[in-house]
Motif scaffolding. Sequence first.
Motif, short mmCIF file in Angstrom:
data_model
loop_
_atom_site.label_atom_id
_atom_site.label_comp_id
_atom_site.label_asym_id
_atom_site.label_seq_id
_atom_site.Cartn_x
_atom_site.Cartn_y
_atom_site.Cartn_z
N ILE A 86 0.84 -1.20 0.00
CA ILE A 86 0.00 0.00 0.00
C ILE A 86 0.88 1.26 0.00
O ILE A 86 0.63 2.19 -0.77
N LYS A 87 1.88 1.25 0.83
CA LYS A 87 2.78 2.41 0.88
C LYS A 87 3.48 2.61 -0.46
O LYS A 87 3.63 3.74 -0.94
N ARG A 88 3.87 1.51 -1.09
CA ARG A 88 4.57 1.59 -2.38
C ARG A 88 3.72 2.25 -3.45
O ARG A 88 4.21 3.10 -4.21
N VAL A 89 2.44 1.89 -3.53
CA VAL A 89 1.60 2.40 -4.61
C VAL A 89 1.01 3.77 -4.29
O VAL A 89 0.41 4.41 -5.17
N LEU A 90 1.18 4.24 -3.05
CA LEU A 90 0.72 5.58 -2.70
C LEU A 90 1.75 6.63 -3.13
O LEU A 90 2.96 6.42 -3.01
N LYS A 91 1.25 7.75 -3.57
CA LYS A 91 2.13 8.88 -3.85
C LYS A 91 2.67 9.44 -2.55
O LYS A 91 2.10 9.23 -1.48
N ASN A 92 3.77 10.15 -2.61
CA ASN A 92 4.28 10.81 -1.42
C ASN A 92 3.23 11.78 -0.91
O ASN A 92 2.67 12.57 -1.67
N GLY A 93 2.95 11.69 0.38
CA GLY A 93 1.87 12.50 0.96
C GLY A 93 0.51 11.88 0.79
O GLY A 93 -0.49 12.46 1.20
N GLY A 94 0.44 10.66 0.19
CA GLY A 94 -0.83 9.97 -0.01
C GLY A 94 -1.38 9.39 1.28
O GLY A 94 -0.67 9.29 2.29
N TYR A 95 -2.65 8.97 1.23
CA TYR A 95 -3.36 8.55 2.43
C TYR A 95 -3.87 7.12 2.34
O TYR A 95 -4.41 6.71 1.30
N LEU A 96 -3.71 6.38 3.41
CA LEU A 96 -4.41 5.12 3.60
C LEU A 96 -5.55 5.38 4.58
O LEU A 96 -5.34 5.89 5.68
N ILE A 97 -6.78 5.03 4.17
CA ILE A 97 -7.94 5.10 5.05
C ILE A 97 -8.30 3.65 5.39
O ILE A 97 -8.77 2.90 4.53
N ALA A 98 -8.05 3.26 6.64
CA ALA A 98 -8.26 1.87 7.05
C ALA A 98 -9.29 1.82 8.17
O ALA A 98 -9.04 2.30 9.28
N THR A 99 -10.45 1.24 7.88
CA THR A 99 -11.48 1.11 8.91
C THR A 99 -11.40 -0.28 9.54
O THR A 99 -10.97 -1.25 8.91
N THR A 100 -11.82 -0.35 10.79
CA THR A 100 -11.86 -1.63 11.49
C THR A 100 -12.76 -1.50 12.70
O THR A 100 -13.48 -0.50 12.83
N VAL A 101 -12.71 -2.49 13.59
CA VAL A 101 -13.56 -2.50 14.77
C VAL A 101 -12.69 -2.60 16.02
O VAL A 101 -11.52 -2.99 15.97
N GLY A 102 -13.30 -2.26 17.15
CA GLY A 102 -12.63 -2.43 18.43
C GLY A 102 -12.88 -3.81 19.00
O GLY A 102 -13.76 -4.55 18.54
N GLU A 103 -12.13 -4.16 20.01
CA GLU A 103 -12.20 -5.51 20.56
C GLU A 103 -13.53 -5.80 21.26
O GLU A 103 -13.89 -6.96 21.46
N SER A 104 -14.27 -4.77 21.64
CA SER A 104 -15.56 -4.98 22.30
C SER A 104 -16.74 -4.85 21.35
O SER A 104 -17.89 -4.91 21.77
N HIS A 105 -16.47 -4.71 20.05
CA HIS A 105 -17.53 -4.54 19.05
C HIS A 105 -18.50 -5.71 19.08
O HIS A 105 -18.13 -6.87 18.96
N MET A 106 -19.78 -5.41 19.27
CA MET A 106 -20.85 -6.40 19.26
C MET A 106 -20.59 -7.55 20.24
O MET A 106 -20.88 -8.72 19.96
N LYS A 107 -20.05 -7.21 21.40
CA LYS A 107 -19.66 -8.22 22.37
C LYS A 107 -20.84 -9.03 22.90
O LYS A 107 -20.68 -10.17 23.35
N GLU A 108 -22.04 -8.45 22.85
CA GLU A 108 -23.22 -9.17 23.35
C GLU A 108 -23.53 -10.43 22.55
O GLU A 108 -24.14 -11.37 23.07
#
Length: 266
Positions: free
Chosen positions: A142-164
């Motif tokens: 990902i870093k290789r294909v990004l331009k200098n100053g480019g952005y990675l937007i990475a979404t994810t969840v926390g460890e307590s997500h939907m714990k019920e």
Amino acid sequence: MNKFTDQQYLTTDQYKDAGNLDARLVIHKRFSTNPYGWFNWIFDTLAQFPAGANILELGSGSGALWANIADKIPATWNITLSDLSQGMLDAAWRNLVVTGRNFKFEQIDAQSIPYKDETFDIVIANHMLYHVPDRSKALAEIKRVLKNGGYLIATTVGESHMKEIADWLKRVDNDNDFSPFILPFTLENGREQLGKVFSQVTISRYEDSLQITDVDLFIAYLRSAIRASEVSEEELAKVKTELKKELKKNGKIFISKDSGLFIAIK
């Protein structure tokens, strides 16, 4: 191998098509308590970037992000949607062809991105980095294909997500570990991983929860989930009975959520 990172299982079973993902998305669409919407929230981050941005999404799934913000996408953005699963790419094409937007679709493994250095202004990884077997390799790509100053937007969840959900499943099966997200890339551990590759990393959380009023849709969600897939139909029937009792008592089934995104700058 952990099912979350088993590419054979993911492409031939869990994500061979959009069925399982759609079963999970409908729960969030119908019963999320934050009216603003997850996809609108992500777009608020994307909207900060240049009008002529060259964008690559890795693990785009059924294209839900873009289908939900189609009327907001700048005409000058050049967007490539990719996924390891051809079935998911087919679903994305079907969902997005009706928007009239000019998307490019490619089957890509995030561990080996077939583009030249410094091609993209933005790379998006929406709830997918925890599925990558060699995340260090993928982040380097990902870093290789990004331009200098480019952005990675990475979404994810926390460890307590939907714990019920783990609590409900544990009531009928004490032998399996139903901890909701023992994942290799979470809101708790992702920043450290990204910081080894990118110069700046920030995190934002999206406040939300679920108040579910349809037990059948919830059971469909459970059937679609990776960990719950090993629960028998007999055990799911027991869960359904318990859920109906909960719904009758409280008028809703409450599920907590913990989702967010990292912005990493090259």
